[in-house]
Design an enzyme around this catalytic site. Structure first.
Site, PDB file in Angstrom:
ATOM      1  N   LYS A  52       4.674   2.009  -7.484  1.00 31.60           N
ATOM      2  CA  LYS A  52       4.147   3.302  -7.021  1.00 31.60           C
ATOM      3  C   LYS A  52       5.016   4.327  -6.428  1.00 31.60           C
ATOM      4  O   LYS A  52       5.343   5.435  -7.043  1.00 31.60           O
ATOM      5  CB  LYS A  52       3.147   2.880  -6.242  1.00 31.60           C
ATOM      6  CG  LYS A  52       1.820   2.253  -6.831  1.00 31.60           C
ATOM      7  CD  LYS A  52       0.564   2.201  -5.993  1.00 31.60           C
ATOM      8  CE  LYS A  52       0.678   1.714  -4.635  1.00 31.60           C
ATOM      9  NZ  LYS A  52       1.092   0.306  -4.429  1.00 31.60           N
ATOM     10  N   ARG A 128      -8.582   3.066  -1.662  1.00 31.34           N
ATOM     11  CA  ARG A 128      -8.649   1.794  -1.958  1.00 31.34           C
ATOM     12  C   ARG A 128      -9.934   1.129  -2.331  1.00 31.34           C
ATOM     13  O   ARG A 128      -9.866  -0.062  -2.530  1.00 31.34           O
ATOM     14  CB  ARG A 128      -7.873   1.128  -0.873  1.00 31.34           C
ATOM     15  CG  ARG A 128      -6.508   1.589  -0.523  1.00 31.34           C
ATOM     16  CD  ARG A 128      -5.746   0.730   0.672  1.00 31.34           C
ATOM     17  NE  ARG A 128      -4.530   1.275   1.063  1.00 31.34           N
ATOM     18  CZ  ARG A 128      -4.135   2.373   1.640  1.00 31.34           C
ATOM     19  NH1 ARG A 128      -5.170   2.922   2.260  1.00 31.34           N
ATOM     20  NH2 ARG A 128      -3.034   2.693   1.580  1.00 31.34           N
ATOM     21  N   ARG A 203      -2.047 -10.137   0.711  1.00 33.21           N
ATOM     22  CA  ARG A 203      -2.247  -8.691   0.273  1.00 33.21           C
ATOM     23  C   ARG A 203      -2.629  -8.530  -1.210  1.00 33.21           C
ATOM     24  O   ARG A 203      -3.327  -7.567  -1.337  1.00 33.21           O
ATOM     25  CB  ARG A 203      -0.792  -8.145   0.567  1.00 33.21           C
ATOM     26  CG  ARG A 203      -0.282  -8.128   1.879  1.00 33.21           C
ATOM     27  CD  ARG A 203       0.589  -7.013   2.492  1.00 33.21           C
ATOM     28  NE  ARG A 203       1.589  -6.638   1.627  1.00 33.21           N
ATOM     29  CZ  ARG A 203       3.040  -7.004   1.531  1.00 33.21           C
ATOM     30  NH1 ARG A 203       3.274  -7.976   2.488  1.00 33.21           N
ATOM     31  NH2 ARG A 203       3.890  -6.282   1.017  1.00 33.21           N
TER      32      ARG A 203
END
Length: 273
Positions: A52, A128, A203
């Protein structure tokens, strides 16, 4: 008596205004009214180490959009001692997570700025969760393109575990893909404590828990790309998607060999039906 009566009315009015509650709802209303813009509204999403950051830099350079990250916005608001920043600081100082709505208000406040309205904006890895996406939409933020970078888990783990940082320059290297120069730099690079396979998989699990709902919310403007390619190849595909969006937002131009005259009628070749 009339003078005394007028003074009493004025005193009551001042007293009522002084005690009127001030809420962020007023701020949200202003943000909603001014959130529409001629620039593009872009969100780029992807798992940790999906690329990203690399793509954001290219997008910002080519399209001139304002690159936003929630971490930067929080730090800037706290440093500026704005009302939202001071509220966030209270949570941060006490070791608590900053509530979603406060983060949304910070993002919406920035999106309503003249800079974002003129240039467009790029949100990096936010929202998110679906709840955040819905709250952001309720604030009036219009998303024109949602870019999702997909990379296999094993490739992501390899990217993260091999990362090394030069503590002097801040430059990030990779033991396999971009190794640090031998000698002094190679000797001093460090690995982040959370760049281990065990922690990166945690994660990734957290990311997967929420990404489907967010992607579904933006399905009408979503572009899914294979992020497991050379970064220039990925960017070529990102640019292709954004160029289409940009073209669709451009105002319609007058037909060739024509001009607008009084009453908005056409001289020359008439416009197509």
């Amino acid at each position: 008596m009339a003078i005394l009566r007028n003074l009493l009315v004025l005193s009551l009015a001042i007293s009522v205004n002084a005690w009127a509650p001030v809420s962020r709802a007023v701020t949200r209303s202003k943000v909603t009214q001014s959130a529409s813009s001629a620039g593009m509204g872009i969100i780029i999403a992807g798992a940790p180490a999906s690329g990203k950051g690399t793509q954001c830099e290219r997008i910002k350079e080519d399209y001139g959009v304002v690159h936003l990250s929630t971490g930067d916005l929080l730090r800037a608001a706290v440093a500026a001692k704005s009302p939202l920043g001071m509220e966030a600081k209270d949570y941060m100082d006490s070791g608590k997570l900053v509530p979603d709505q406060l983060v949304i208000d910070l993002v919406a406040e920035k999106l309503a700025s003249e800079e974002c309205a003129k240039c467009g904006w790029l949100l990096d890895g936010f929202p998110r969760t679906r709840a955040q996406a819905e709250a952001l939409a309720a604030q009036g933020a219009k998303v024109d393109c949602f870019v999702s970078l997909e990379v296999p888990d094993e490739a992501l783990v390899e990217r993260v575990v091999g990362r090394r940082t030069d503590p002097v320059t801040g430059k990030i290297y990779h033991t396999k893909f971009d190794p640090p120069p031998a000698g002094e730099i190679a000797d001093r690079v460090t690995q982040r404590s959370d760049d281990t396979e065990e922690k990166v998989r945690v994660r990734l699990d957290q990311f997967k828990t929420n990404v489907a709902a967010v992607s579904d919310f933006y399905s009408g403007v979503m572009t899914v790309l294979n992020g497991n390619q050379a970064k220039d190849v990925v960017y070529g595909q990102v640019k292709g998607a954004l160029d289409k969006v940009k073209a669709s937002k451009a105002p319609a131009s007058a037909p060739a060999n024509s001009k607008v005259v009084a009453g908005n009628t056409w001289e020359g070749h008439p416009p197509s039906a």
